[in-house]
Motif scaffolding. Structure first.
Motif, short mmCIF file in Angstrom:
data_model
loop_
_atom_site.label_atom_id
_atom_site.label_comp_id
_atom_site.label_asym_id
_atom_site.label_seq_id
_atom_site.Cartn_x
_atom_site.Cartn_y
_atom_site.Cartn_z
N ARG A 190 0.84 -1.21 0.00
CA ARG A 190 0.00 0.00 0.00
C ARG A 190 0.88 1.26 0.00
NH1 ARG A 190 -4.45 1.87 -1.79
NH2 ARG A 190 -4.74 3.88 -0.83
N GLU A 191 1.95 1.22 0.78
CA GLU A 191 2.84 2.37 0.85
C GLU A 191 3.58 2.56 -0.48
OE1 GLU A 191 4.65 2.48 4.80
OE2 GLU A 191 6.39 3.40 3.81
N TYR A 202 2.46 1.65 -3.35
CA TYR A 202 1.45 2.18 -4.27
C TYR A 202 1.32 3.69 -4.07
CZ TYR A 202 -3.31 3.47 -5.65
OH TYR A 202 -4.40 4.12 -6.18
N TRP A 260 -4.30 -2.93 -4.50
CA TRP A 260 -4.35 -1.48 -4.34
C TRP A 260 -5.45 -1.05 -3.38
CZ3 TRP A 260 -4.21 0.41 -10.15
CH2 TRP A 260 -2.92 0.19 -10.67
N TYR A 261 -6.60 -1.72 -3.47
CA TYR A 261 -7.78 -1.31 -2.70
C TYR A 261 -8.32 -2.53 -1.93
CZ TYR A 261 -7.32 2.33 -6.20
OH TYR A 261 -6.81 3.30 -7.02
#
Ligand code: SF4
Length: 394
Positions: A94-95, A97, A338-339
């Protein structure tokens, strides 16, 4: 490829476009987006946290124009020693991304991109002025195309790219072959892997492209689509009717729940009106069409809002492109990375499996849902927007 360092000059791998999400009619399972934690972050002009430029970008006039625009906005441009960009890896995916999504790289387009490809069903040819987008749509079709962290790459060799288009005029293989689209001339699509108005304040690339087509006295048309409303700088351009701008719109349960960092749909509709009043041929890209609960009401409201905004526009030239949600195994995996909290339905069991052009699998709505949606959109667009020409359904 690791995420420690990426080659910013490498193009994203081409892939079948994947669109957004789930369906229903009376007979079909319904996925309620209202249960999704909303990320309603309205668009502001994107300010990247980090801007880098490859050495080759300095050899191009447009590279310097981009750097000047960026620096005028108080952002420092970091000159890379080569094509590799480091410092993207975070402690979590996540970071990583987030770091990539806030980075813009000024690069020279890969030579392979100078050989244009047809882009069915949108246009005879596609060409690219950038790859990547700073917005955060949970269905983003780029997820099926990106290889590596989603850094936005913008092209410094714009002048060469535009000059190279001349050899393709009159050689259309997609829209030019269709009787009902021949009036568009040879069409060139410039938003396959990015969103133009998310970036033009930093690059000026699409403004120059509009000027280029305006000055190109031939039956050609530039096309691009956007989810942003920053159209002011385009209104005074000498487009001469040779650019069709489409606004990518959707019903509110979709725009408010699974899009992030884009303009509000009401502002996109105002932008559409402003472009039409400035004499542009305009269009609606309704994508991804998702059969949320009560979809007829929600999409009916969208069509009514568009009709209300355009009802008094003289000489209106309006088209619609209708794209239902689909996903591939690859795009699903990337989007879930990503989500991870998305509730966007990507359930293979409720979908039909199709094979794309190169044998890739994609999951689309089942035939009954497709038929129901298609009939409704064709009927309601004819009733509510009689001047609108539907270019295709997919
Ligand atoms: Fe993807 Fe378009 Fe959303 Fe950008 S605006 S994140 S390209 S779907």
């Amino acid at each position: 490829m690791t995420t420690d360092s990426i080659d910013v000059s490498t193009p994203l791998a081409p892939a079948a476009p994947a669109a957004p999400h789930s369906a229903s009619g009376e007979a079909i399972a319904v996925h309620d987006l209202d249960t999704v934690a909303p990320p309603p972050r309205p668009a502001r002009r994107w300010i990247p946290k980090r801007v880098v430029a490859t050495p080759a970008a300095y050899d191009h006039a447009h590279g310097h124009r981009i750097m000047a625009l960026v620096e005028a906005q108080g952002i420092e441009v970091e000159r890379l020693r080569g094509n590799r960009l480091t410092g993207l890896r975070g402690d979590t995916d996540r970071e990583t991304y987030a770091r990539a999504k806030s980075t813009m790289a000024i690069v020279v387009s890969p030579p392979a991109r100078r050989t244009l490809q047809p882009i069915a069903p949108s246009a005879d040819w596609r060409f690219d002025l950038a790859e990547g987008c700073p917005a955060h749509c949970q269905y983003c079709y780029l997820a099926g195309s990106l290889s590596g962290p989603p850094v936005t790459r913008v092209y410094a060799d714009l002048d060469d790219i535009l000059a190279g288009l001349a050899g393709y005029a009159g050689r259309g293989t997609i829209t030019s072959r269709r009787e009902h689209r021949r009036d568009e001339g040879t069409t060139f699509e410039a938003s396959c892997y990015t969103d133009p108005l998310a970036l033009d304040h930093l690059t000026g690339s699409w403004r120059r492209a509009v000027d280029h087509f305006g000055a190109w006295d031939a039956p050609v048309q530039l096309r691009w689509t956007t989810k942003f409303d920053d159209v002011g700088p385009f209104l005074g351009l000498a487009h001469r009717g040779r650019t069709r701008v489409r606004l990518s719109v959707n019903c509110r349960p979709v725009t408010t729940r699974v899009e992030g960092g884009t303009s509000r749909v009401e502002d996109r509709i105002i932008a559409l009106r402003r472009l039409a009043l400035a004499g542009y041929p305009i269009g609606l890209t309704i994508a991804p069409i998702i059969a949320v609960p009560d979809w007829r009401t929600h999409y009916g409201e969208l069509l009514n809002d568009v009709a209300g905004a355009l009802h008094d526009v003289p000489n209106l030239d309006l088209t619609a492109e209708l794209i239902t949600h689909r996903f591939t195994p690859g795009s699903k995996e990337i989007l879930l990375g990503w989500y991870p909290r998305t509730r966007l339905e990507m359930d293979e069991e409720s979908r039909s499996r199709k094979h794309g052009k190169f044998g890739a699998i994609k999951y689309v709505y089942p035939p009954a849902t497709m038929a129901e949606l298609r009939t409704w959109f064709h009927d309601e667009i004819a009733a509510r927007l009689p001047a609108c020409r539907i270019l295709y359904w997919t």
